[in-house]
Design a protein around this motif. Structure first.
Motif, mmCIF file in Angstrom:
data_model
loop_
_atom_site.group_PDB
_atom_site.id
_atom_site.type_symbol
_atom_site.label_atom_id
_atom_site.label_comp_id
_atom_site.label_asym_id
_atom_site.label_seq_id
_atom_site.Cartn_x
_atom_site.Cartn_y
_atom_site.Cartn_z
ATOM 1 N N LEU A 116 -11.377 8.581 -12.216
ATOM 2 C CA LEU A 116 -12.137 7.577 -12.955
ATOM 3 C C LEU A 116 -11.431 6.229 -13.012
ATOM 4 N N ALA A 117 -10.118 6.201 -12.824
ATOM 5 C CA ALA A 117 -9.410 4.922 -12.812
ATOM 6 C C ALA A 117 -9.947 4.007 -11.721
ATOM 7 N N ALA A 123 -11.564 -1.278 -11.451
ATOM 8 C CA ALA A 123 -12.912 -1.618 -10.976
ATOM 9 C C ALA A 123 -12.997 -3.008 -10.362
ATOM 10 N N GLY A 124 -12.166 -3.942 -10.808
ATOM 11 C CA GLY A 124 -12.277 -5.314 -10.324
ATOM 12 C C GLY A 124 -11.270 -5.710 -9.267
ATOM 13 N N PHE A 125 -10.486 -4.756 -8.787
ATOM 14 C CA PHE A 125 -9.426 -5.086 -7.836
ATOM 15 C C PHE A 125 -9.885 -4.933 -6.389
ATOM 16 N N THR A 126 -9.571 -5.932 -5.585
ATOM 17 C CA THR A 126 -9.618 -5.773 -4.137
ATOM 18 C C THR A 126 -8.265 -5.222 -3.695
ATOM 19 N N ASP A 127 -8.162 -4.835 -2.446
ATOM 20 C CA ASP A 127 -6.870 -4.373 -1.945
ATOM 21 C C ASP A 127 -5.819 -5.475 -2.043
ATOM 22 N N ALA A 128 -6.223 -6.701 -1.745
ATOM 23 C CA ALA A 128 -5.264 -7.808 -1.773
ATOM 24 C C ALA A 128 -4.785 -8.088 -3.199
ATOM 25 N N ARG A 129 -5.702 -8.113 -4.154
ATOM 26 C CA ARG A 129 -5.312 -8.362 -5.547
ATOM 27 C C ARG A 129 -4.429 -7.239 -6.069
ATOM 28 N N PHE A 130 -4.764 -5.997 -5.706
ATOM 29 C CA PHE A 130 -3.952 -4.887 -6.194
ATOM 30 C C PHE A 130 -2.558 -4.931 -5.582
ATOM 31 N N ALA A 131 -2.461 -5.258 -4.309
ATOM 32 C CA ALA A 131 -1.145 -5.348 -3.671
ATOM 33 C C ALA A 131 -0.292 -6.410 -4.356
ATOM 34 N N GLU A 132 -0.915 -7.511 -4.725
ATOM 35 C CA GLU A 132 -0.187 -8.575 -5.424
ATOM 36 C C GLU A 132 0.284 -8.093 -6.796
ATOM 37 N N ALA A 133 -0.614 -7.443 -7.535
ATOM 38 C CA ALA A 133 -0.252 -6.934 -8.861
ATOM 39 C C ALA A 133 0.814 -5.849 -8.758
ATOM 40 N N GLN A 134 0.704 -4.987 -7.760
ATOM 41 C CA GLN A 134 1.666 -3.897 -7.634
ATOM 42 C C GLN A 134 3.051 -4.402 -7.241
ATOM 43 N N ALA A 135 3.099 -5.403 -6.394
ATOM 44 C CA ALA A 135 4.401 -5.971 -6.028
ATOM 45 C C ALA A 135 5.105 -6.521 -7.266
ATOM 46 N N PHE A 171 -1.225 4.549 -11.003
ATOM 47 C CA PHE A 171 -2.322 4.136 -10.130
ATOM 48 C C PHE A 171 -1.801 3.745 -8.749
ATOM 49 N N GLY A 172 -0.637 4.252 -8.396
ATOM 50 C CA GLY A 172 0.104 3.715 -7.265
ATOM 51 C C GLY A 172 -0.563 3.796 -5.917
ATOM 52 N N ASN A 173 -1.544 4.693 -5.743
ATOM 53 C CA ASN A 173 -2.143 4.903 -4.417
ATOM 54 C C ASN A 173 -3.527 4.276 -4.277
ATOM 55 N N PHE A 174 -3.883 3.360 -5.163
ATOM 56 C CA PHE A 174 -5.244 2.820 -5.129
ATOM 57 C C PHE A 174 -5.531 2.041 -3.852
ATOM 58 N N ARG A 175 -6.745 2.272 -3.325
ATOM 59 C CA ARG A 175 -7.319 1.455 -2.265
ATOM 60 C C ARG A 175 -8.808 1.297 -2.569
ATOM 61 N N ALA A 176 -9.361 0.150 -2.214
ATOM 62 C CA ALA A 176 -10.752 -0.136 -2.567
ATOM 63 C C ALA A 176 -11.723 0.870 -1.958
ATOM 64 N N ALA A 177 -11.386 1.429 -0.802
ATOM 65 C CA ALA A 177 -12.270 2.422 -0.181
ATOM 66 C C ALA A 177 -12.449 3.642 -1.077
ATOM 67 N N PRO A 248 -15.684 -1.853 -15.634
ATOM 68 C CA PRO A 248 -15.251 -0.466 -15.827
ATOM 69 C C PRO A 248 -16.376 0.431 -16.338
ATOM 70 N N LEU A 249 -16.400 1.650 -15.837
ATOM 71 C CA LEU A 249 -17.348 2.655 -16.313
ATOM 72 C C LEU A 249 -16.837 3.238 -17.628
ATOM 73 N N VAL A 250 -17.675 3.178 -18.653
ATOM 74 C CA VAL A 250 -17.353 3.708 -19.980
ATOM 75 C C VAL A 250 -18.379 4.781 -20.323
ATOM 76 N N ILE A 251 -17.913 5.901 -20.862
ATOM 77 C CA ILE A 251 -18.810 6.915 -21.425
ATOM 78 C C ILE A 251 -18.605 6.840 -22.931
ATOM 79 N N PRO A 252 -19.487 6.191 -23.656
ATOM 80 C CA PRO A 252 -19.227 5.887 -25.070
ATOM 81 C C PRO A 252 -18.784 7.106 -25.875
ATOM 82 N N GLY A 253 -17.663 6.931 -26.557
ATOM 83 C CA GLY A 253 -17.131 7.978 -27.410
ATOM 84 C C GLY A 253 -16.383 9.076 -26.689
ATOM 85 N N LEU A 254 -16.514 9.137 -25.358
ATOM 86 C CA LEU A 254 -15.899 10.216 -24.585
ATOM 87 C C LEU A 254 -14.875 9.730 -23.571
#
Length: 389
Positions: A116-117, A123-135, A171-177, A248-254
């Motif tokens: 679900l992460a 939810a809003g990360f591209t591969d490029a943005r995530f690589a920048e944040a992860q570095a 979340f170390g292995n995230f890719r947009a695919a 982000p996907l939210v399931i209210p209360g859960l």
């Protein structure tokens, strides 16, 4: 047919499936000779398949045998150290694609917090943005220690995430695919919250209590019925997905993903049973990250993943000595007493609730040592003899 050849064939099928557009094979009616639950598959695909091959579940063509039903309890992504990120990212996606290439009734795919992460904190990360944040996160979180001053600036730049540690590690292995596949499988209703394996036997990622079921408005009289509980939880997911257009996907209360403002995510995919005094306030209300196991709905056995033996012992106030990887474990409560031990659960008794833990730290085990849960015998699955394969 050798185990090695079936594993190699399955690796090829998984790679092919991951290279295609996301898809899910519809359900098919079938009578299963074996129904098995696999704990969190946070390991290389070759290890996952080696475990399945050890139990005689694979064909020479690289698929599950036609008389086998496999339930995965979730968390198909995020394992390994930084040098393994690329291979781990591809491996997790290939596993999801391979499972989805089976009929939905044969390979039952349940959601975990790491799954679900991809549609939550990430939810809003591209591969490029995530690589920048992860570095940046890698510089802040090193050897288990966070530079707190630097993290404040990090969170100001990346408010979608709760901490630098989660970006560097959890979340170390995230890719947009991966997110593309998750979105498709959620909208296709392939990923589920829970699966009813018998009237009193529920399979899901982390377990639910009376407070969680209050959120679904399921009447108390129906909470001993696994079919009713699964239907209520899955309906909550489907309603959330139907109304989800962006973010982000939210399931209210859960299920509430985390962010910089609120901290780590909370809800039924994150929570773990705890009897620690310091968690006394954390187990109250929903959504949360800890629950009191004495509040489990009686009459139900819940088969879960998410928590390894060492951590279970710590949160239940037990010494770490005797903790083991690879083995099934169980917890039994009558609402007052809580008992936890290795092995299959005892026969259900009136007025009790049970958890069966299947997360055996898959990456840390030899394939023959990793136990799967047999839903029919309600014990560790027995691998077939070579002459019976």
């Amino acid at each position: 047919m050798s185990k090695t050849s079936s594993i190699q064939a399955a690796l090829a099928r998984a790679t092919e499936a991951a290279e295609e557009a996301p898809r899910s094979v519809p359900a098919e009616d079938h009578v299963w000779r074996r129904r098995l639950v696999m704990g969190d598959p946070q390991a290389g695909l070759d290890q996952v398949l080696a475990i399945l091959a050890h139990h005689g579940l694979l064909t020479g063509e690289g698929w599950l045998r036609s008389d086998v039903q496999l339930i995965s309890v979730g968390d198909h992504f995020d394992w390994g150290k930084p040098p393994e990120r690329e291979s781990a990212a591809a491996s997790g996606l290939a596993l999801v694609a391979w499972l989805a290439a089976h009929p939905a009734t044969q390979a039952v795919m349940l959601l975990g917090n790491h799954d679900l992460a991809r549609v939550g904190e990430l939810a809003g990360f591209t591969d490029a943005r995530f690589a920048e944040a992860q570095a940046e996160a890698d510089r802040i979180y090193q050897d288990g220690v966070t530079d707190e001053a630097a993290e404040q600036a990090f969170l100001a730049r990346w408010p979608e995430v709760p901490s630098a540690e989660l970006v560097a590690r959890d979340f170390g292995n995230f890719r947009a695919a991966q997110r593309t596949w998750m979105e498709h499988l959620l909208r296709a209703k392939r990923f589920r919250v829970a699966h009813a394996a018998a009237p009193d036997l529920l399979v899901l990622h982390a377990g639910v209590t009376q407070e969680d079921l209050d959120v679904t408005r399921l009447p108390p009289a129906q909470r001993e019925d696994a079919n009713q509980v699964a239907a209520a939880l899955n309906a909550a997911l489907d309603a959330a997905v139907a109304g989800w257009t962006r973010g982000p996907l939210v399931i209210p209360g859960l299920h509430h993903p985390g962010d910089a403002a609120q901290g780590e995510g909370t809800g039924i995919f994150y929570q773990r049973p705890s009897l620690l005094p310091e968690d006394a306030e954390r187990v109250r209300g929903t959504p949360r990250r800890r629950f009191d196991p004495r509040r489990l709905p009686t009459g139900l056995t819940q088969v879960v993943g998410h928590t390894r033996d060492k951590r279970s012992r710590a949160m239940l106030g037990m010494p770490p000595t005797g903790a083991r990887d690879g083995v099934l474990r169980h917890l039994v409560t009558d609402g007052t007493r809580v008992d936890y031990a290795h092995g299959a659960p005892p026969p259900p008794a009136p007025g009790t609730a049970m958890l069966v833990f299947t997360d055996g730290a898959m990456r840390e085990c030899q394939a023959p040592d990793y136990e799967l849960f047999d839903l029919d015998t309600r014990a560790a699955a027995t691998a077939p003899r070579p002459e019976d394969r």
